[in-house]
Design a protein around this motif. Structure first.
Motif, PDB file in Angstrom:
ATOM      1  N   ARG A   1       4.951  -1.595  -5.562  1.00  0.00           N
ATOM      2  CA  ARG A   1       4.481  -2.203  -6.807  1.00  0.00           C
ATOM      3  C   ARG A   1       3.946  -1.174  -7.792  1.00  0.00           C
ATOM      4  O   ARG A   1       3.712  -1.488  -8.948  1.00  0.00           O
ATOM      5  CB  ARG A   1       3.391  -3.229  -6.496  1.00  0.00           C
ATOM      6  CG  ARG A   1       3.902  -4.319  -5.578  1.00  0.00           C
ATOM      7  CD  ARG A   1       3.621  -5.740  -5.945  1.00  0.00           C
ATOM      8  NE  ARG A   1       3.098  -6.051  -7.227  1.00  0.00           N
ATOM      9  CZ  ARG A   1       1.928  -6.670  -7.440  1.00  0.00           C
ATOM     10  NH1 ARG A   1       1.168  -7.011  -6.422  1.00  0.00           N
ATOM     11  NH2 ARG A   1       1.514  -6.944  -8.659  1.00  0.00           N
ATOM     12  N   VAL A   2       3.751   0.066  -7.301  1.00  0.00           N
ATOM     13  CA  VAL A   2       3.213   1.136  -8.135  1.00  0.00           C
ATOM     14  C   VAL A   2       4.125   2.342  -8.034  1.00  0.00           C
ATOM     15  O   VAL A   2       4.577   2.701  -6.941  1.00  0.00           O
ATOM     16  CB  VAL A   2       1.778   1.524  -7.697  1.00  0.00           C
ATOM     17  CG1 VAL A   2       1.252   2.688  -8.524  1.00  0.00           C
ATOM     18  CG2 VAL A   2       0.836   0.325  -7.780  1.00  0.00           C
ATOM     19  N   GLY A   3       4.375   2.975  -9.177  1.00  0.00           N
ATOM     20  CA  GLY A   3       5.146   4.208  -9.214  1.00  0.00           C
ATOM     21  C   GLY A   3       4.350   5.315  -9.877  1.00  0.00           C
ATOM     22  O   GLY A   3       3.718   5.099 -10.914  1.00  0.00           O
ATOM     23  N   PHE A   4       4.350   6.477  -9.244  1.00  0.00           N
ATOM     24  CA  PHE A   4       3.762   7.674  -9.831  1.00  0.00           C
ATOM     25  C   PHE A   4       4.902   8.501 -10.387  1.00  0.00           C
ATOM     26  O   PHE A   4       5.808   8.896  -9.634  1.00  0.00           O
ATOM     27  CB  PHE A   4       3.017   8.502  -8.784  1.00  0.00           C
ATOM     28  CG  PHE A   4       1.722   7.922  -8.277  1.00  0.00           C
ATOM     29  CD1 PHE A   4       1.161   6.773  -8.808  1.00  0.00           C
ATOM     30  CD2 PHE A   4       1.058   8.555  -7.241  1.00  0.00           C
ATOM     31  CE1 PHE A   4      -0.042   6.259  -8.323  1.00  0.00           C
ATOM     32  CE2 PHE A   4      -0.142   8.064  -6.745  1.00  0.00           C
ATOM     33  CZ  PHE A   4      -0.692   6.921  -7.289  1.00  0.00           C
TER      34      PHE A   4
ATOM     35  N   PRO B   1       0.780  -1.235   0.000  1.00  0.00           N
ATOM     36  CA  PRO B   1       0.000   0.000   0.000  1.00  0.00           C
ATOM     37  C   PRO B   1       0.817   1.293   0.000  1.00  0.00           C
ATOM     38  O   PRO B   1       0.255   2.363   0.210  1.00  0.00           O
ATOM     39  CB  PRO B   1      -0.833  -0.121   1.275  1.00  0.00           C
ATOM     40  CG  PRO B   1      -0.005  -0.943   2.185  1.00  0.00           C
ATOM     41  CD  PRO B   1       0.733  -1.915   1.299  1.00  0.00           C
ATOM     42  N   VAL B   2       2.106   1.206  -0.263  1.00  0.00           N
ATOM     43  CA  VAL B   2       2.930   2.408  -0.390  1.00  0.00           C
ATOM     44  C   VAL B   2       3.272   2.587  -1.869  1.00  0.00           C
ATOM     45  O   VAL B   2       3.796   1.681  -2.511  1.00  0.00           O
ATOM     46  CB  VAL B   2       4.219   2.314   0.444  1.00  0.00           C
ATOM     47  CG1 VAL B   2       5.120   3.510   0.188  1.00  0.00           C
ATOM     48  CG2 VAL B   2       3.881   2.203   1.931  1.00  0.00           C
ATOM     49  N   VAL B   3       2.960   3.762  -2.386  1.00  0.00           N
ATOM     50  CA  VAL B   3       3.255   4.119  -3.776  1.00  0.00           C
ATOM     51  C   VAL B   3       4.458   5.040  -3.786  1.00  0.00           C
ATOM     52  O   VAL B   3       4.494   6.033  -3.043  1.00  0.00           O
ATOM     53  CB  VAL B   3       2.051   4.821  -4.433  1.00  0.00           C
ATOM     54  CG1 VAL B   3       2.400   5.298  -5.829  1.00  0.00           C
ATOM     55  CG2 VAL B   3       0.833   3.908  -4.444  1.00  0.00           C
ATOM     56  N   ALA B   4       5.429   4.725  -4.633  1.00  0.00           N
ATOM     57  CA  ALA B   4       6.605   5.581  -4.791  1.00  0.00           C
ATOM     58  C   ALA B   4       6.258   6.718  -5.751  1.00  0.00           C
ATOM     59  O   ALA B   4       6.079   6.491  -6.948  1.00  0.00           O
ATOM     60  CB  ALA B   4       7.781   4.769  -5.325  1.00  0.00           C
TER      61      ALA B   4
ATOM     62  N   SER C   1       3.992   8.749  -1.569  1.00  0.00           N
ATOM     63  CA  SER C   1       4.961   9.610  -0.901  1.00  0.00           C
ATOM     64  C   SER C   1       6.187   9.795  -1.777  1.00  0.00           C
ATOM     65  O   SER C   1       6.608   8.871  -2.466  1.00  0.00           O
ATOM     66  CB  SER C   1       5.376   8.991   0.435  1.00  0.00           C
ATOM     67  OG  SER C   1       6.325   9.817   1.092  1.00  0.00           O
ATOM     68  N   THR C   2       6.752  10.983  -1.710  1.00  0.00           N
ATOM     69  CA  THR C   2       8.044  11.224  -2.356  1.00  0.00           C
ATOM     70  C   THR C   2       9.186  10.917  -1.403  1.00  0.00           C
ATOM     71  O   THR C   2      10.339  10.944  -1.805  1.00  0.00           O
ATOM     72  CB  THR C   2       8.169  12.690  -2.836  1.00  0.00           C
ATOM     73  OG1 THR C   2       8.007  13.556  -1.718  1.00  0.00           O
ATOM     74  CG2 THR C   2       7.135  13.018  -3.917  1.00  0.00           C
ATOM     75  N   SER C   3       8.868  10.590  -0.154  1.00  0.00           N
ATOM     76  CA  SER C   3       9.893  10.262   0.833  1.00  0.00           C
ATOM     77  C   SER C   3      10.425   8.852   0.579  1.00  0.00           C
ATOM     78  O   SER C   3       9.712   7.854   0.745  1.00  0.00           O
ATOM     79  CB  SER C   3       9.311  10.337   2.249  1.00  0.00           C
ATOM     80  OG  SER C   3      10.238   9.811   3.176  1.00  0.00           O
ATOM     81  N   GLU C   4      11.682   8.781   0.204  1.00  0.00           N
ATOM     82  CA  GLU C   4      12.287   7.488  -0.081  1.00  0.00           C
ATOM     83  C   GLU C   4      12.319   6.602   1.149  1.00  0.00           C
ATOM     84  O   GLU C   4      12.242   5.368   1.036  1.00  0.00           O
ATOM     85  CB  GLU C   4      13.681   7.688  -0.670  1.00  0.00           C
ATOM     86  CG  GLU C   4      13.632   8.362  -2.025  1.00  0.00           C
ATOM     87  CD  GLU C   4      14.989   8.623  -2.649  1.00  0.00           C
ATOM     88  OE1 GLU C   4      15.978   8.005  -2.203  1.00  0.00           O
ATOM     89  OE2 GLU C   4      15.055   9.445  -3.574  1.00  0.00           O
ATOM     90  N   ASP C   5      12.407   7.171   2.329  1.00  0.00           N
ATOM     91  CA  ASP C   5      12.375   6.369   3.558  1.00  0.00           C
ATOM     92  C   ASP C   5      11.051   5.611   3.675  1.00  0.00           C
ATOM     93  O   ASP C   5      11.024   4.461   4.103  1.00  0.00           O
ATOM     94  CB  ASP C   5      12.558   7.256   4.792  1.00  0.00           C
ATOM     95  CG  ASP C   5      13.968   7.831   4.903  1.00  0.00           C
ATOM     96  OD1 ASP C   5      14.890   7.276   4.270  1.00  0.00           O
ATOM     97  OD2 ASP C   5      14.114   8.850   5.597  1.00  0.00           O
ATOM     98  N   VAL C   6       9.961   6.233   3.269  1.00  0.00           N
ATOM     99  CA  VAL C   6       8.652   5.588   3.336  1.00  0.00           C
ATOM    100  C   VAL C   6       8.585   4.415   2.357  1.00  0.00           C
ATOM    101  O   VAL C   6       7.961   3.396   2.648  1.00  0.00           O
ATOM    102  CB  VAL C   6       7.521   6.616   3.082  1.00  0.00           C
ATOM    103  CG1 VAL C   6       6.163   5.943   2.949  1.00  0.00           C
ATOM    104  CG2 VAL C   6       7.490   7.663   4.204  1.00  0.00           C
ATOM    105  N   TRP C   7       9.229   4.540   1.204  1.00  0.00           N
ATOM    106  CA  TRP C   7       9.207   3.461   0.213  1.00  0.00           C
ATOM    107  C   TRP C   7       9.808   2.181   0.746  1.00  0.00           C
ATOM    108  O   TRP C   7       9.500   1.100   0.272  1.00  0.00           O
ATOM    109  CB  TRP C   7       9.963   3.851  -1.051  1.00  0.00           C
ATOM    110  CG  TRP C   7       9.527   5.094  -1.733  1.00  0.00           C
ATOM    111  CD1 TRP C   7       8.356   5.790  -1.541  1.00  0.00           C
ATOM    112  CD2 TRP C   7      10.247   5.798  -2.721  1.00  0.00           C
ATOM    113  NE1 TRP C   7       8.325   6.878  -2.356  1.00  0.00           N
ATOM    114  CE2 TRP C   7       9.477   6.925  -3.083  1.00  0.00           C
ATOM    115  CE3 TRP C   7      11.481   5.621  -3.343  1.00  0.00           C
ATOM    116  CZ2 TRP C   7       9.880   7.837  -4.054  1.00  0.00           C
ATOM    117  CZ3 TRP C   7      11.895   6.530  -4.299  1.00  0.00           C
ATOM    118  CH2 TRP C   7      11.101   7.622  -4.657  1.00  0.00           C
TER     119      TRP C   7
END
Length: 189
Positions: free
Chosen positions: A34-37, A14-17, A181-187
């Motif tokens: 699994r999803v990238g914006f 459920p985290v989108v990069a 999120s644009t936060s790479e830590d969240v990815w």
């Protein structure tokens, strides 16, 4: 692409990069997302950027409003559908979301919720049923998200100001199907 396939990918992770530059794209491709914006690019390189995301076995949605050289017109959606392998489109424009959906692309409409008037305008826009799902920004507001997800019939992605695990769990617990999120830590949580 079927909406159910997209939602399955979100349920799986459920985290989108949300990627805003080339360096971020490299990190996103290495993540479990699994999803990238794609929030960057130009008409000259967007097909290649999408191909990189797809080559990493991820789904790619292109933020039409942020791609340099694309106009806020149906022809830009036509270009993305015909000349890229994008799975979907992100836009703030209801008519473009509707057109993308009509072409079989995942149609995500982004809303900036600044106040109660913005929430009411969002509700009126959603009555037209032009998109598959919505993204609300800022996403770090569980109380508001809880009310929205209980009262609208579209899947909601929470985006903007999602900075840590607490933001992610708060948004998901409030009913969002995913966070972007644009936060790479969240990815890499």
């Amino acid at each position: 692409m079927a909406l159910s396939v997209f939602l399955d990918a979100l349920y799986d992770c459920p985290v989108v990069a949300s990627v805003k530059d080339e360096a971020g794209l490299e990190r996103a491709l290495a993540s479990q997302c699994r999803v990238g914006f794609l929030l960057f690019g130009s008409v000259l390189n967007i097909a290649a950027l999408v191909d990189r995301v797809k080559g990493a076995s991820k789904l790619a949605l292109v933020h039409l409003d942020l791609v340099e050289g694309l106009a806020q017109r149906d022809v830009s959606v036509d270009f993305l559908a015909r000349d890229t392998r994008a799975d979907g489109v992100i836009t703030t424009r209801p008519q473009l979301a509707r057109h993308a959906k009509g072409l079989g692309l995942i149609s995500l409409q982004r809303f900036f919720l600044l106040d109660s008037m913005a929430v009411e305008n969002m509700r009126k826009t959603l009555e037209q049923d032009g998109c598959d799902l919505i993204e609300v920004l800022p996403g770090a507001m569980p109380k508001v998200l809880r009310g929205l997800t209980a009262s609208i019939r579209k899947p909601v992605i929470a985006g903007g100001l999602i900075c840590d695990k607490e933001d992610v769990t708060g948004a998901l617990a409030a009913g969002a199907v995913a966070v972007s999120s644009t936060s790479e830590d969240v990815w890499f949580l």
